[in-house]
Design an enzyme around this catalytic site. Structure first.
Site, PDB file in Angstrom:
ATOM      1  N   HIS A   1      23.027  93.680   1.710  1.00  0.00           N
ATOM      2  CA  HIS A   1      23.650  92.515   2.324  1.00  0.00           C
ATOM      3  C   HIS A   1      23.747  91.338   1.354  1.00  0.00           C
ATOM      4  CE1 HIS A   1      19.697  90.458   2.753  1.00  0.00           C
ATOM      5  NE2 HIS A   1      19.244  91.677   2.940  1.00  0.00           N
ATOM      6  N   ASP A   2      24.859  90.638   1.449  1.00  0.00           N
ATOM      7  CA  ASP A   2      25.079  89.379   0.731  1.00  0.00           C
ATOM      8  C   ASP A   2      25.195  89.537  -0.782  1.00  0.00           C
ATOM      9  OD1 ASP A   2      24.785  87.500   3.110  1.00  0.00           O
ATOM     10  OD2 ASP A   2      22.830  88.487   3.141  1.00  0.00           O
TER      11      ASP A   2
ATOM     12  N   GLY B   1      19.196  92.702  -1.457  1.00  0.00           N
ATOM     13  CA  GLY B   1      20.000  91.641  -0.882  1.00  0.00           C
ATOM     14  C   GLY B   1      20.191  90.454  -1.803  1.00  0.00           C
TER      15      GLY B   1
END
Length: 256
Positions: A119-120, A137
């Site tokens: 994520h991200d 992340g």
């Protein structure tokens, strides 16, 4: 172009010439650009936007909700550019509201089998992530970076443009632009000269970048002291500026 055994949910937006193989699933909040080919047994969920002329191989999971325990079902996004190759078993997760809510992958990248992009993350363009590389992340990966197989990158790390990591590298701190690194934990091993030659850097630029590397790693200077000298080099050689930028943006400190 859509195999009869594929599932494409109502609401998904696929360009006319997108191919979807058998037993693949395309979710309602997915948009896929022209010329993209989706193999069999691929799962794509959204909100996800995928550009043109990508190729996604079997058993990849793209746009799934992330593994961050703080994630609570928010409609975060994944955005993928053009002409990427995403090989077998890759996993690419959407962002979180704790960051900007978006995972981004640029264009012309090769993600080999079993790569994980968490994520991200922000992945630039023209990158190569070899088999079983894992980005935790919030990782940022610059253009033309190459990560050898089984490279593991700690969350929030930044890897600058034109970096090359050897197989099995464990990255716990930021890697400045142009640097070659390997080991557990990652240690610097000079400038990625061969890669830069292949990308058209002049002999004069390479000479200055080697001098810049020595300024950071061979003179016993603090990062702030090295930056002062690098700025003088950048006045005559613009190729030094990405190195300066990667040092200035580092929050975790650089590998030593």
């Amino acid at each position: 172009m859509i195999h009869p055994q594929a599932i494409v949910e109502p609401g998904a937006k696929l360009a006319d010439n997108v191919e979807v193989g058998p037993w693949s699933y395309i979710g309602a909040d997915v948009e896929i650009g022209a010329g993209t080919r989706i193999g069999p047994h691929v799962v794509i969920k959204g909100p996800t936007v995928i550009g043109e002329d990508n190729r996604i191989f079997q058993f990849a999971s793209v746009g799934e909700e992330c593994q961050d325990k703080k994630y609570n079902g928010e409609p975060t996004e994944l955005i993928i550019g053009d002409r990427n190759v995403i090989r077998e078993g890759c996993t690419i997760h959407r962002g979180t509201v704790q960051d900007e809510g978006i995972t981004r992958i640029g264009s012309d990248n090769l993600l080999m089998a079993y790569v994980h992009v968490a994520h991200d993350c922000i992945v630039g363009s023209h990158c190569i992530l070899a088999n079983s590389t894992a980005l935790a992340g919030h990782v940022k990966l610059g253009d033309y970076a190459i990560l050898g197989g089984f490279t593991a990158v700690h969350q929030f790390c930044q890897i600058g443009p034109h970096v090359m990591c050897g197989a099995g590298t464990v990255v716990l701190k930021d890697i400045p632009a142009y640097v070659m690194a390997t080991g557990n934990t990652a240690k610097p091993h000079g400038i990625n000269l061969e890669g830069l030659r292949r990308r058209g850097f002049t002999p004069e630029a390479l000479k200055t970048l080697r001098q810049a590397y020595k300024t950071i790693y061979r003179k016993g200077l603090t990062t702030a002291e090295a930056l002062e000298q690098l700025q003088l080099l950048a006045n005559d050689e613009p190729a030094v500026q990405p190195l300066i930028d990667s040092l200035n943006s580092s929050a975790r400190g650089i590998i030593r």
